[in-house]
Scaffold this active site. Structure first.
Site, PDB file in Angstrom:
ATOM      1  N   LYS A   1      61.309 -11.044  -5.136  1.00  0.00           N
ATOM      2  CA  LYS A   1      61.079 -11.197  -3.728  1.00  0.00           C
ATOM      3  C   LYS A   1      60.220 -10.280  -3.068  1.00  0.00           C
ATOM      4  O   LYS A   1      60.513  -9.374  -2.795  1.00  0.00           O
ATOM      5  CB  LYS A   1      62.410 -11.345  -3.158  1.00  0.00           C
TER       6      LYS A   1
ATOM      7  N   CYS B   1      56.924   6.235   2.001  1.00  0.00           N
ATOM      8  CA  CYS B   1      58.158   6.943   2.022  1.00  0.00           C
ATOM      9  C   CYS B   1      57.912   8.332   1.779  1.00  0.00           C
ATOM     10  O   CYS B   1      58.787   9.332   2.086  1.00  0.00           O
ATOM     11  CB  CYS B   1      59.254   6.473   0.883  1.00  0.00           C
TER      12      CYS B   1
ATOM     13  N   GLU C   1      65.369   2.930  -3.775  1.00  0.00           N
ATOM     14  CA  GLU C   1      64.551   3.836  -3.197  1.00  0.00           C
ATOM     15  C   GLU C   1      64.293   3.659  -1.931  1.00  0.00           C
ATOM     16  O   GLU C   1      63.682   2.677  -1.379  1.00  0.00           O
ATOM     17  CB  GLU C   1      63.403   3.431  -4.229  1.00  0.00           C
TER      18      GLU C   1
ATOM     19  N   GLU D   1      63.168   8.983   9.944  1.00  0.00           N
ATOM     20  CA  GLU D   1      62.139   8.442   9.486  1.00  0.00           C
ATOM     21  C   GLU D   1      61.228   7.304  10.395  1.00  0.00           C
ATOM     22  O   GLU D   1      61.979   6.494  11.203  1.00  0.00           O
ATOM     23  CB  GLU D   1      62.377   7.438   8.533  1.00  0.00           C
TER      24      GLU D   1
HETATM   25  C1  UN1 Z   1      56.126   5.202  -1.053  1.00  0.00           C
HETATM   26  O1  UN1 Z   1      55.675   5.682  -0.588  1.00  0.00           O
HETATM   27  O2  UN1 Z   1      57.057   4.253  -1.178  1.00  0.00           O
HETATM   28  O3  UN1 Z   1      53.619   9.512  -4.384  1.00  0.00           O
HETATM   29  C2  UN1 Z   1      55.416   5.230  -2.665  1.00  0.00           C
HETATM   30  C3  UN1 Z   1      52.965   8.727  -3.684  1.00  0.00           C
HETATM   31  C4  UN1 Z   1      52.547   7.159  -3.981  1.00  0.00           C
HETATM   32  C5  UN1 Z   1      53.743   6.143  -4.029  1.00  0.00           C
HETATM   33  C6  UN1 Z   1      54.312   6.282  -2.876  1.00  0.00           C
HETATM   34  N1  UN1 Z   1      52.033   7.551  -5.208  1.00  0.00           N
HETATM   35  O4  UN1 Z   1      52.603   8.788  -2.391  1.00  0.00           O
END
Ligand code: UN1
Length: 498
Positions: free
Chosen positions: A177, A286, A252, A388
Site C-alpha cells: 500500500k 526521517c 521505522e 518531529e
Molecule cells: C528516510 O528519511 O525515511 O539516509 C530515509 C538517508 C536516505 C534515506 C532516508 N538514504 O537520508
C-alpha cells in the site's frame, strides 16, 4: 479530466479497478493545477483479493530456487537503470523534492536491488557441531508468507525497494500500500516487475487510505508480516494490531536527529552539512538534521554562515535543475510546518533567525512552499527541540562542553541518526559510543545512509528491527534450526552426552 490517466491496482498479475469504483486524485505539490493521475480508492474487498492472490502465489514462489528469484530481480533492476530519469521526473512531479534528489531516490532502489540480487546466492545460515556423535546441525532462513508493506511518500521508490527486494529474494509474496501522496512511483516500480516476468500474485499493489487499505491489511489473518515506515503514532497502532496474531512487525518511525558541532570542527564543513541535512528533501526525511547543537566558541560563526546560506537557497519547482528546495508534500504537511514556525516563535519563545512562513506570490501560490527556517536560542525544553516537524525548519542550541553536547544529543524521545563535527579523533570515538541512535556520522550530516548497512533507529524511532543490508533479511524471514541424526539410534540431547 478527460486526459487524466487512471492508474489501477495490480492484483494477481492484472491491472484492476477498486471494487467500489472510486478513485482519488494525485496532484503536484509544486503546482496543484497539475493532476498527475487518478488512483484507485480501494477498500477491504480489494485487500482481500490481493491477499488471496499473494497467498496462492506463495505456494509456488517459495519453492523457486533463490538464485532464480534473484535473476528476475536482476532484470527488474537493470530495467530500472534504464527508466531512472522517467521515474525521477514522475517522482518530483508527485512529491516535490528536487530532481537531483529523486534521481538519488531511484538510484537507492537500484543499489538495494543489486545488493539483494546477491542475496539470491547467499542468505547464509550456518552449520555447527552437534553435542552428540553422528548428528549434523544447521540453521537456514525460511520465508514468512504474505508480507504487507505500508510505505511513505518521502522516499517513494527507495523505501518500497528496501522492503520488496529482501522480501522477494527470501521467497515471500507481497501486498503493498503506497502512501496516498506517491502512488505513481510505486506504480512505476511495480509495472517493471510485471513487464520483467514476475509471476502473477507475487507482488500486488492496492492504493488508498490508511484507514481503508492499511487497516484491513494489518489485521488480515493471512498476512504474516507488516513492514511500515511512517509516523510514531501510526506505528504504535500497527504494533498493537500485529500483536493480536503475532505478525512480524517492522516499524521505522520518527526522528529528531542532531548535528553536534564541536569547537575544533571545520565550521565551513559543518555549515555545508547542516544546510544539506536540514533542508535537503525540504527537511522531509526521517533522518533530517532538525537539531544543531553547537559549541559556544563557534556558535556565532556557524550561525552567521548557516543563516546566510539558508537565505540564499532557491525554493521552487523541483523539476527546475537550478532549484535547491521544493515544496512540502501537501497542504496539511505545510500547515503542520507553519504551525511549528508559530510554536517556535510564540509558545517556545525561540529567536527566529530566518524564514518563518509560507512563500507566496507568483508560482508560489500554486503550491505548498515554505521558507527555509532557522531558530536560534533553542533550549531542550522547547517543542521545536523535542518534536518531529518534517519540514524546512531547524534549530540551533548552544552547548558549553563536549559532555553537555552529548547529553543534548540524547535528550529526545527518538533515536534514528546523529552526527558530530570534530577534528579530535578521541571525541569522535567517544561520541560514536555515547550517542544512542541507530545511525551515526562523523564529519557528515545525519542523512545519507547507504543500502548495504542496517538502517533504523532506537527508542521511539523503531521496534528493534533494521532495513537494508544483511540485517534487512531478518524482518522477512524466520530461522529454522535443523538436526539430522544419522546414528541410527535414539540419542537424547543434554542427557546422552557423557
Ligand atoms: C528516510 O528519511 O525515511 O539516509 C530515509 C538517508 C536516505 C534515506 C532516508 N538514504 O537520508
Amino acid at each position: 479530466m478527460a486526459n487524466v490517466t487512471e492508474y489501477k491496482n495490480y492484483i494477481n498479475g492484472e491491472w484492476v479497478k477498486a471494487r467500489s469504483g472510486q478513485t482519488f486524485e494525485n496532484r503536484n505539490p509544486a503546482n496543484t493545477n497539475d493532476v498527475i493521475g487518478v488512483f484507485q480508492n480501494s477498500g477491504v474487498e480489494d485487500v482481500n483479493d490481493a491477499v488471496a492472490a499473494a497467498s496462492e502465489a506463495y505456494k509456488k514462489w517459495r519453492l523457486v530456487p533463490a538464485p532464480k528469484r534473484a535473476e528476475i530481480l536482476l532484470r527488474i533492476t537493470d530495467r530500472l537503470v534504464k527508466e531512472k530519469e522517467r521515474c525521477a521526473q514522475d517522482m518530483t512531479r508527485e512529491m516535490g523534492k528536487i530532481i537531483k534528489e529523486t534521481r538519488g531516490d531511484v538510484q537507492e532502489a537500484i543499489d538495494l536491488g543489486y545488493y539483494m540480487v546477491g542475496e539470491g546466492r547467499r542468505q547464509f545460515g550456518y552449520t555447527t557441531p552437534s553435542e552428540l556423535p553422528n548428528k549434523f546441525n544447521m540453521c537456514v532462513r525460511q520465508p514468512l508468507g504474505v508480507c504487507g508493506l505500508i510505505t511513505p511518500w518521502n522516499f517513494p521508490m527507495a523505501i518500497p525497494s528496501w522492503k520488496m527486494m529482501p522480501a522477494l529474494v527470501l521467497g515471500n509474496t507481497i501486498v503493498i500500500k503506497p502512501a496516498t501522496d506517491t502512488p505513481l512511483s510505486v506504480y512505476n516500480y511495480v509495472k517493471i516487475f510485471d513487464e520483467e516476468g514476475l509471476p502473477p500474485g507475487v507482488v500486488n499493489i492496492v492504493t488508498g487510505s490508511g484507514r481503508n487499505v492499511g487497516e484491513p491489511l494489518m489485521t488480515h489473518k493471512d498476512v504474516s508480516c507488516i513492514s511500515f515506515t511512517g509516523s510514531t503514532d501510526i506505528g504504535r497502532r500497527i504494533s498493537e494490531a500485529c500483536a493480536v496474531d503475532f505478525k512480524h512487525c517492522h516499524l521505522e518511525m520518527g526522528g529528531k536527529n542532531c548535528i553536534f558541532v564541536m569547537n575544533d570542527a571545520d565550521v565551513d564543513l559543518a555549515v555545508d552539512g547542516a544546510l544539506w541535512g536540514a533542508f535537503g528533501t525540504t527537511g522531509q526525511r526521517c533522518t533530517a538534521s532538525s537539531r544543531l547543537i553547537v559549541h559556544k566558541d563557534v556558535i556565532k560563526e556557524f550561525t552567521d554562515k548557516l543563516v546566510a546560506r539558508a537565505r540564499a537557497l532557491k525554493v521552487g519547482n523541483g523539476l527546475d535543475e537550478s532549484v535547491d528546495m521544493g515544496p512540502a508534500v501537501n497542504e496539511s504537511q505545510m500547515n503542520t510546518v507553519l504551525s511549528y514556525m508559530d510554536i517556535g516563535r510564540n509558545q517556545d519563545g525561540a529567536k527566529l533567525l530566518c524564514g518563518g512562513g509560507r512563500l507566496t506570490g507568483g508560482d508560489y501560490d500554486k503550491g505548498w512552499f515554505t521558507m527555509p527556517t532557522i531558530f536560534g536560542d533553542v533550549t531542550s525544553d522547547m517543542r521545536i527541540f523535542q518534536e518531529e516537524i518534517f519540514g524546512s525548519v531547524t534549530s540551533i542550541t548552544e552547548c558549553g562542553s563536549f559532555d553537555e553536547g552529548i547529553e543534548l544529543c540524547n535528550n529526545t524521545a527518538y533515536g534514528l541518526s546523529a552526527s558530530i563535527y570534530t577534528k579530535d579523533i578521541n571525541k569522535a570515538f567517544a561520541a560514536m559510543r555515547d550517542v544512542y541512535t541507530g545511525i551515526f556520522y562523523v564529519n557528515a550530516p545525519t542523512i545519507g545512509a547507504e543500502v548495504h548497512l542496517p538502517f533504523g533507529g532506537v527508542k521511539e524511532t523503531g521496534n528493534g528491527h533494521r532495513e537494508a543490508g544483511i540485517a534487512g533479511l531478518d524482518v522477512f524471514s524466520e530461522w529454522k534450526s535443523i538436526y539430522v541424526d544419522f546414528s541410527g539410534t535414539i540419542q537424547r540431547a543434554q542427557i546422552d552426552n557423557n
